[in-house]
Design a protein around this motif. Structure first.
Motif, PDB file in Angstrom:
ATOM      1  N   SER A   1       0.834  -1.207   0.000  1.00  0.00           N
ATOM      2  CA  SER A   1       0.000   0.000   0.000  1.00  0.00           C
ATOM      3  C   SER A   1       0.865   1.253   0.000  1.00  0.00           C
ATOM      4  CB  SER A   1      -0.900   0.019   1.246  1.00  0.00           C
ATOM      5  OG  SER A   1      -1.779  -1.081   1.271  1.00  0.00           O
ATOM      6  N   LEU A   2       0.301   2.299  -0.541  1.00  0.00           N
ATOM      7  CA  LEU A   2       0.902   3.631  -0.492  1.00  0.00           C
ATOM      8  C   LEU A   2      -0.221   4.645  -0.369  1.00  0.00           C
ATOM      9  CD1 LEU A   2       3.707   3.808  -3.235  1.00  0.00           C
ATOM     10  CD2 LEU A   2       4.010   4.016  -0.761  1.00  0.00           C
ATOM     11  N   ARG A   3       0.113   5.785   0.197  1.00  0.00           N
ATOM     12  CA  ARG A   3      -0.856   6.871   0.321  1.00  0.00           C
ATOM     13  C   ARG A   3      -0.262   8.124  -0.295  1.00  0.00           C
ATOM     14  NH1 ARG A   3      -5.315   8.005   3.556  1.00  0.00           N
ATOM     15  NH2 ARG A   3      -5.592  10.183   4.231  1.00  0.00           N
TER      16      ARG A   3
ATOM     17  N   ASP B   1     -12.033   2.011 -13.680  1.00  0.00           N
ATOM     18  CA  ASP B   1     -12.345   0.611 -13.430  1.00  0.00           C
ATOM     19  C   ASP B   1     -11.130  -0.163 -12.925  1.00  0.00           C
ATOM     20  OD1 ASP B   1     -14.670   0.251 -16.238  1.00  0.00           O
ATOM     21  OD2 ASP B   1     -14.959   0.983 -14.187  1.00  0.00           O
ATOM     22  N   SER B   2      -9.960   0.212 -13.409  1.00  0.00           N
ATOM     23  CA  SER B   2      -8.740  -0.522 -13.073  1.00  0.00           C
ATOM     24  C   SER B   2      -8.348  -0.404 -11.596  1.00  0.00           C
ATOM     25  CB  SER B   2      -7.582  -0.048 -13.944  1.00  0.00           C
ATOM     26  OG  SER B   2      -7.364   1.339 -13.760  1.00  0.00           O
TER      27      SER B   2
ATOM     28  N   ARG C   1      -9.655  -1.086  -4.932  1.00  0.00           N
ATOM     29  CA  ARG C   1      -8.283  -1.086  -4.408  1.00  0.00           C
ATOM     30  C   ARG C   1      -7.849   0.295  -3.937  1.00  0.00           C
ATOM     31  NH1 ARG C   1      -4.139  -2.120  -7.661  1.00  0.00           N
ATOM     32  NH2 ARG C   1      -5.136  -1.313  -9.555  1.00  0.00           N
ATOM     33  N   PHE C   2      -8.304   1.336  -4.628  1.00  0.00           N
ATOM     34  CA  PHE C   2      -7.922   2.707  -4.293  1.00  0.00           C
ATOM     35  C   PHE C   2      -9.104   3.423  -3.668  1.00  0.00           C
ATOM     36  CE2 PHE C   2      -4.435   3.405  -7.763  1.00  0.00           C
ATOM     37  CZ  PHE C   2      -3.803   2.238  -7.357  1.00  0.00           C
ATOM     38  N   SER C   3      -8.783   4.372  -2.778  1.00  0.00           N
ATOM     39  CA  SER C   3      -9.824   5.171  -2.139  1.00  0.00           C
ATOM     40  C   SER C   3      -9.372   6.630  -2.097  1.00  0.00           C
ATOM     41  CB  SER C   3     -10.084   4.662  -0.730  1.00  0.00           C
ATOM     42  OG  SER C   3     -11.058   5.465  -0.080  1.00  0.00           O
ATOM     43  N   ILE C   4     -10.229   7.517  -2.579  1.00  0.00           N
ATOM     44  CA  ILE C   4      -9.892   8.934  -2.599  1.00  0.00           C
ATOM     45  C   ILE C   4     -10.689   9.661  -1.529  1.00  0.00           C
ATOM     46  CG2 ILE C   4     -11.615   9.534  -4.355  1.00  0.00           C
ATOM     47  CD1 ILE C   4      -9.513  11.500  -5.525  1.00  0.00           C
ATOM     48  N   SER C   5     -10.063  10.625  -0.895  1.00  0.00           N
ATOM     49  CA  SER C   5     -10.739  11.417   0.130  1.00  0.00           C
ATOM     50  C   SER C   5     -10.187  12.844   0.078  1.00  0.00           C
ATOM     51  CB  SER C   5     -10.519  10.809   1.516  1.00  0.00           C
ATOM     52  OG  SER C   5      -9.135  10.798   1.842  1.00  0.00           O
ATOM     53  N   ARG C   6     -10.897  13.762   0.725  1.00  0.00           N
ATOM     54  CA  ARG C   6     -10.423  15.139   0.718  1.00  0.00           C
ATOM     55  C   ARG C   6     -10.809  15.850   2.010  1.00  0.00           C
ATOM     56  NH1 ARG C   6     -12.841  18.452  -4.074  1.00  0.00           N
ATOM     57  NH2 ARG C   6     -12.148  20.238  -2.837  1.00  0.00           N
ATOM     58  N   ASP C   7     -10.075  16.907   2.288  1.00  0.00           N
ATOM     59  CA  ASP C   7     -10.370  17.782   3.419  1.00  0.00           C
ATOM     60  C   ASP C   7     -10.579  19.176   2.828  1.00  0.00           C
ATOM     61  OD1 ASP C   7     -10.243  19.558   5.587  1.00  0.00           O
ATOM     62  OD2 ASP C   7      -8.938  18.233   6.711  1.00  0.00           O
ATOM     63  N   ASN C   8     -11.812  19.601   2.749  1.00  0.00           N
ATOM     64  CA  ASN C   8     -12.101  20.887   2.120  1.00  0.00           C
ATOM     65  C   ASN C   8     -11.509  22.060   2.904  1.00  0.00           C
ATOM     66  OD1 ASN C   8     -13.502  19.763  -0.032  1.00  0.00           O
ATOM     67  ND2 ASN C   8     -15.480  19.874   1.020  1.00  0.00           N
ATOM     68  N   ALA C   9     -11.463  21.930   4.206  1.00  0.00           N
ATOM     69  CA  ALA C   9     -10.918  23.018   5.022  1.00  0.00           C
ATOM     70  C   ALA C   9      -9.434  23.223   4.745  1.00  0.00           C
ATOM     71  CB  ALA C   9     -11.155  22.732   6.498  1.00  0.00           C
ATOM     72  N   LYS C  10      -8.737  22.132   4.435  1.00  0.00           N
ATOM     73  CA  LYS C  10      -7.295  22.218   4.203  1.00  0.00           C
ATOM     74  C   LYS C  10      -6.945  22.182   2.719  1.00  0.00           C
ATOM     75  CE  LYS C  10      -6.105  19.967   8.572  1.00  0.00           C
ATOM     76  NZ  LYS C  10      -5.401  18.813   9.217  1.00  0.00           N
TER      77      LYS C  10
ATOM     78  N   GLN D   1      -5.512   6.681  -1.173  1.00  0.00           N
ATOM     79  CA  GLN D   1      -5.040   5.471  -0.503  1.00  0.00           C
ATOM     80  C   GLN D   1      -5.039   4.346  -1.522  1.00  0.00           C
ATOM     81  OE1 GLN D   1      -3.891   5.015   2.696  1.00  0.00           O
ATOM     82  NE2 GLN D   1      -3.384   2.944   2.015  1.00  0.00           N
ATOM     83  N   MET D   2      -3.869   3.779  -1.755  1.00  0.00           N
ATOM     84  CA  MET D   2      -3.714   2.745  -2.768  1.00  0.00           C
ATOM     85  C   MET D   2      -3.351   1.434  -2.080  1.00  0.00           C
ATOM     86  SD  MET D   2      -1.668   4.911  -5.697  1.00  0.00           S
ATOM     87  CE  MET D   2      -0.189   5.057  -4.700  1.00  0.00           C
TER      88      MET D   2
END
Length: 117
Positions: free
Chosen positions: A16-18, A60-61, A65-74, A80-81
């Motif tokens: 994994s990598l972030r 699709d690929s 497995r991957f997850s995307i997230s965000r912090d709008n304040a920052k 996350q892979m």
């Protein structure tokens, strides 16, 4: 607007990598942040994105497995892979599209992800 990405590196298959990306400057509040990647000898391709409202989209690929997230304040976006495979090896670019008038697109510098078999 400037985007700075970091978090790439070398990892074994299955690992994994972030990745993280921070946006700075005058950012229109309605926007989409995301990640693209470009493997050697290939065109840049979409990986994942997330709107300022939290709606996510994945290639699709990488689904499951991957997850995307965000912090709008920052004004940050993370990728996350997990369960990485050698085919994920690429230069990963952070992207921001702001929905002002006219819409504007910004790119960060690439961060290299290398997955060894």
């Amino acid at each position: 607007v400037q985007l700075q990405a970091f978090g790439g590196g070398l990892v074994q298959a299955g690992g994994s990598l972030r990745l993280s990306c921070a946006a700075s400057g005058s950012i229109f509040r309605r926007n989409v942040m995301g990640w693209y990647r470009q493997a050697p000898g290939k065109q840049r391709e979409f990986v994942a994105s997330i709107t300022s409202g939290g709606t996510t989209t994945y290639a699709d690929s990488v689904k499951g497995r991957f997850s995307i997230s965000r912090d709008n304040a920052k004004n940050t976006v993370n990728l996350q892979m997990n369960s990485l495979i050698p085919e994920d090896t690429a230069l990963y670019y952070c992207n921001l599209v702001s929905f002002d008038t006219p819409p504007r697109t910004y790119w960060g510098q690439g961060t290299l992800v290398t997955v060894s078999s």
